[in-house]
Design a protein around this motif. Structure first.
Motif, mmCIF file in Angstrom:
data_model
loop_
_atom_site.group_PDB
_atom_site.id
_atom_site.type_symbol
_atom_site.label_atom_id
_atom_site.label_comp_id
_atom_site.label_asym_id
_atom_site.label_seq_id
_atom_site.Cartn_x
_atom_site.Cartn_y
_atom_site.Cartn_z
ATOM 1 N N LEU A 41 0.822 -1.203 0.000
ATOM 2 C CA LEU A 41 0.000 0.000 0.000
ATOM 3 C C LEU A 41 0.864 1.264 0.000
ATOM 4 C CD1 LEU A 41 -2.907 -0.978 2.417
ATOM 5 C CD2 LEU A 41 -2.814 -1.129 -0.082
ATOM 6 N N ARG A 42 1.976 1.235 0.725
ATOM 7 C CA ARG A 42 2.866 2.402 0.715
ATOM 8 C C ARG A 42 3.461 2.616 -0.669
ATOM 9 N NH1 ARG A 42 4.483 0.233 5.827
ATOM 10 N NH2 ARG A 42 6.516 -0.459 5.067
ATOM 11 N N LEU A 43 3.891 1.532 -1.305
ATOM 12 C CA LEU A 43 4.450 1.648 -2.650
ATOM 13 C C LEU A 43 3.392 2.118 -3.645
ATOM 14 C CD1 LEU A 43 6.609 -1.607 -2.770
ATOM 15 C CD2 LEU A 43 7.488 0.736 -2.866
ATOM 16 N N ALA A 44 2.202 1.522 -3.565
ATOM 17 C CA ALA A 44 1.147 1.878 -4.515
ATOM 18 C C ALA A 44 0.812 3.359 -4.421
ATOM 19 C CB ALA A 44 -0.098 1.029 -4.244
ATOM 20 N N GLY A 45 0.707 3.877 -3.195
ATOM 21 C CA GLY A 45 0.416 5.300 -3.038
ATOM 22 C C GLY A 45 1.510 6.184 -3.606
ATOM 23 N N ALA A 46 2.762 5.794 -3.379
ATOM 24 C CA ALA A 46 3.879 6.584 -3.903
ATOM 25 C C ALA A 46 3.924 6.547 -5.426
ATOM 26 C CB ALA A 46 5.194 6.076 -3.318
ATOM 27 N N TRP A 47 3.662 5.380 -6.006
ATOM 28 C CA TRP A 47 3.646 5.293 -7.473
ATOM 29 C C TRP A 47 2.530 6.157 -8.052
ATOM 30 C CZ3 TRP A 47 3.797 -0.759 -7.188
ATOM 31 C CH2 TRP A 47 5.093 -1.157 -6.820
ATOM 32 N N ALA A 48 1.366 6.146 -7.409
ATOM 33 C CA ALA A 48 0.251 6.970 -7.885
ATOM 34 C C ALA A 48 0.595 8.450 -7.798
ATOM 35 C CB ALA A 48 -1.010 6.653 -7.089
ATOM 36 N N ARG A 49 1.301 8.845 -6.750
ATOM 37 C CA ARG A 49 1.688 10.251 -6.617
ATOM 38 C C ARG A 49 2.661 10.673 -7.701
ATOM 39 N NH1 ARG A 49 1.474 8.790 -1.143
ATOM 40 N NH2 ARG A 49 3.735 8.439 -1.024
ATOM 41 N N GLU A 50 3.364 9.714 -8.274
ATOM 42 C CA GLU A 50 4.279 10.011 -9.384
ATOM 43 C C GLU A 50 3.564 10.001 -10.732
ATOM 44 O OE1 GLU A 50 7.496 10.927 -9.317
ATOM 45 O OE2 GLU A 50 7.196 11.057 -7.133
ATOM 46 N N GLY A 51 2.246 9.897 -10.698
ATOM 47 C CA GLY A 51 1.476 9.978 -11.932
ATOM 48 C C GLY A 51 1.232 8.657 -12.621
ATOM 49 N N ARG A 52 1.591 7.540 -11.969
ATOM 50 C CA ARG A 52 1.336 6.233 -12.563
ATOM 51 C C ARG A 52 -0.081 5.774 -12.185
ATOM 52 N NH1 ARG A 52 6.537 4.596 -14.436
ATOM 53 N NH2 ARG A 52 7.884 6.394 -13.942
ATOM 54 N N GLU A 68 -5.938 2.483 4.768
ATOM 55 C CA GLU A 68 -4.605 2.908 4.330
ATOM 56 C C GLU A 68 -4.460 2.891 2.814
ATOM 57 O OE1 GLU A 68 -1.384 0.998 6.433
ATOM 58 O OE2 GLU A 68 -2.589 0.778 8.265
ATOM 59 N N VAL A 69 -5.513 2.499 2.088
ATOM 60 C CA VAL A 69 -5.457 2.497 0.632
ATOM 61 C C VAL A 69 -5.641 3.932 0.141
ATOM 62 C CG1 VAL A 69 -6.476 1.619 -1.492
ATOM 63 C CG2 VAL A 69 -6.414 0.174 0.543
ATOM 64 N N PRO A 70 -4.662 4.488 -0.574
ATOM 65 C CA PRO A 70 -4.809 5.869 -1.060
ATOM 66 C C PRO A 70 -5.985 5.995 -2.033
ATOM 67 C CG PRO A 70 -2.528 5.130 -1.209
ATOM 68 C CD PRO A 70 -3.348 3.919 -0.911
ATOM 69 N N ASP A 71 -6.636 7.154 -2.018
ATOM 70 C CA ASP A 71 -7.766 7.388 -2.914
ATOM 71 C C ASP A 71 -7.350 7.328 -4.384
ATOM 72 O OD1 ASP A 71 -9.377 7.726 -0.708
ATOM 73 O OD2 ASP A 71 -9.194 9.914 -0.700
ATOM 74 N N THR A 72 -6.075 7.559 -4.655
ATOM 75 C CA THR A 72 -5.595 7.586 -6.038
ATOM 76 C C THR A 72 -5.322 6.197 -6.605
ATOM 77 O OG1 THR A 72 -3.394 7.948 -5.092
ATOM 78 C CG2 THR A 72 -4.590 9.892 -5.885
ATOM 79 N N VAL A 73 -5.502 5.161 -5.783
ATOM 80 C CA VAL A 73 -5.241 3.783 -6.214
ATOM 81 C C VAL A 73 -6.559 3.079 -6.490
ATOM 82 C CG1 VAL A 73 -4.297 1.554 -5.476
ATOM 83 C CG2 VAL A 73 -3.047 3.662 -4.981
ATOM 84 N N SER A 354 12.654 4.185 -2.070
ATOM 85 C CA SER A 354 12.344 2.857 -2.599
ATOM 86 C C SER A 354 11.322 2.893 -3.730
ATOM 87 C CB SER A 354 11.831 1.948 -1.479
ATOM 88 O OG SER A 354 12.860 1.676 -0.554
ATOM 89 N N ALA A 355 10.276 3.685 -3.590
ATOM 90 C CA ALA A 355 9.246 3.735 -4.633
ATOM 91 C C ALA A 355 9.839 4.203 -5.954
ATOM 92 C CB ALA A 355 8.102 4.646 -4.196
ATOM 93 N N ALA A 356 10.705 5.207 -5.898
ATOM 94 C CA ALA A 356 11.348 5.702 -7.121
ATOM 95 C C ALA A 356 12.270 4.653 -7.721
ATOM 96 C CB ALA A 356 12.123 6.983 -6.815
#
Length: 368
Positions: A41-52, A68-73, A354-356
Motif C-alpha cells: 500500500l505504501r508503494l502503490a500510493g507513492a507510485w500513484a503520486r508520481e502519476g502512474r 490505508e489504501v490511497p484514494d488515487t489507487v 524505494s518507490a522511485a
C-alpha cells in the motif's frame, strides 16, 4: 469462470508498448494486516503520486488496512479471501492491459506463475519481491527439497526479483540460481508516522512484540520465558491471527500479564514507549519491525530468523541476536536490556527512495 480454462488469454501486442510503466497492477489476498500488504500500500500510493496508474486486485478488500489504501489507487475486489480466487489476476490483467505486474511477496508467487502461464507471450513483465526466508528451518527433508525445486522455477515466470538486503541477494543467487543481473536490492519504504492513529492503553513499562499471531512468529517462545525474567513486566503483542486463543491460554496458565490489543495502524508510538522489542520468529525475510524499533531508539532482542537480521542489528549497542531454540539466551538478552540504563541512538530507516527505485526498475525493464 471462463478465464480458468482454455489457452492463453493474451493482453498485449507490439502496439501496446509504452515508454515506461504507466499502469502497474498488483494484488493481495486480504487487507486484514501483514507487513507485505502494508508495504504494498505504501508503494502503490507513492507510485500513484508520481502519476502512474495503479490497480490493486484484492481478494477481500475489507479489513483494517482498507483505510490505508490511497484514494488515487484503484481497487478491484474479488469478494472472497480464498487464495485461489487470486487466479482472477490473469483475467483482470487481460482486461486492464497493465504495463507491469508486481508480485508483492513470496506468499503470492504461485499467482505470478499462473498469470504468466495464462497470458503467455502477451503477459507484461512480472517483478516479484522476496519477502520471506528462502531457506526454511521449519521444513523437514522432503519439504526442503520440494521448496528448493519450486524456488528454482521462479526465473521462468519472474522477469526480475527484488530482495530487501544484500544478504537476501546472496541467498537468492544460491537458492534460486538467479544471475545477479536479474536481482535488484530495494528495501521496503519506511512506514509513515500516523500521528492521529490511536494507540491502545499501554502499561507504563512493557516488552513489545509486533506481528501476526501466527505459528511462524513463535510468540509462544516469548510467553514461555516471561516468568523467568528478573523483572515482572507486562508483555504486549500488537497483531491479529489464529494463535490468539492459544497464546491467551498459555499466558493464563503461566501467570503472564499478556495484552493483545489487535491490529494497530501505526505501531511506532508503541515501539517508542517499549522497554525492548522482541522478535521470536522461526523464519523471516527482512523483518521490518526491527528497523522500525531501532528508528525509535528502542533496543531489540531477536532470534537469528533471517540472514538480514545481522545487517539490521549491526552492532551490540542496538540489541541482541539469539539462536531460535535457545530459551535461556532469550531470557538473558531480555534481562540485559530491561536492566540497561542506556538505549540505542535512533537509527534512520532505509528506503526513503524505494518507490522511485522500483519505478526505475519497471521502466528499464519495459525499455529493454
Amino acid at each position: 469462470m471462463w478465464f480458468l480454462f482454455g489457452g492463453n488469454l493474451g493482453c498485449r501486442g507490439p502496439a501496446d508498448k509504452m515508454n515506461g510503466a504507466r499502469h502497474i497492477l498488483s494484488y493481495a489476498q486480504t487487507l486484514r494486516g501483514g507487513g507485505v500488504e502494508r508495504a504494498l500500500l505504501r508503494l502503490a500510493g507513492a507510485w500513484a503520486r508520481e502519476g502512474r496508474r495503479v490497480t490493486l486486485v484484492i481478494g477481500d478488500a475489507g479489513g483494517p488496512l482498507r483505510t490505508e489504501v490511497p484514494d488515487t489507487v484503484e481497487v478491484v475486489g474479488l469478494g472472497t479471501s480464498r487464495y485461489t480466487a487470486l487466479r482472477a489476476v490473469a483475467a483482470r490483467a487481460a482486461d486492464l492491459r497493465p504495463d507491469m505486474i508486481f508480485c508483492p511477496g513470496s506468499h503470492y508467487t504461485s499467482i505470478a506463475a499462473w498469470t504468466k502461464w495464462r497470458l503467455g507471450k502477451g503477459c507484461p513483465p512480472i517483478v516479484g519481491k522476496v519477502s520471506n526466508a528462502l531457506e526454511r528451518p521449519d521444513y523437514g527433508p522432503v519439504m526442503t527439497v520440494a521448496h528448493r525445486a519450486w524456488l528454482r522455477q521462479h526465473p521462468a515466470f519472474l522477469d526480475r526479483v527484488v530482495v530487501m538486503s544484500e544478504a537476501s541477494a546472496e541467498a537468492a543467487i544460491r537458492v534460486m540460481r538467479l544471475p545477479r543481473q536479474r536481482i535488484a536490492v530495494i528495501p521496503n519504504p519506511p512506514a509513515p508516522r500516523l500521528l492521529d492513529a490511536p494507540l491502545p492503553p499501554l502499561p507504563p513499562r512493557y516488552i513489545l512484540g509486533v506481528g501476526r499471531l501466527a505459528p511462524q512468529k513463535r510468540w509462544d517462545r516469548l510467553v514461555e520465558i516471561m516468568p523467568r525474567l528478573a523483572q515482572r513486566i507486562p508483555l504486549v503483542i500488537l497483531g491479529e491471527g489464529e494463535c490468539r486463543a492459544a497464546l491467551r491460554a498459555q499466558a493464563d496458565a503461566l501467570g503472564v500479564e499478556l495484552l493483545l490489543p489487535g491490529h494497530v495502524a501505526d505501531p511506532l508510538g508503541a515501539m517508542a514507549g517499549a522497554a525492548v522489542l522482541a522478535l521470536t520468529s522461526e523464519f523471516e525475510g527482512v523483518p521490518g519491525v526491527l528497523g522500525e524499533a531501532l528508528s525509535m531508539g528502542t533496543p531489540v532482542v531477536t532470534t537469528d530468523c533471517a540472514p538480514a537480521v545481522r545487517e539490521i542489528v549491526a552492532a551490540p549497542s542496538l540489541g541482541s541476536i539469539v539462536a531460535r531454540g535457545d530459551a535461556a539466551a532469550l531470557a538473558t538478552a531480555l534481562d540485559h536490556w530491561l536492566g540497561s540504563p542506556v538505549r540505542p541512538q535512533p537509527v534512520p530507516l532505509p528506503g526513503a527512495d524505494s518507490a522511485a527505485r522500483y519505478l526505475r526498475l519497471f521502466d528499464d525493464l519495459i525499455a529493454a
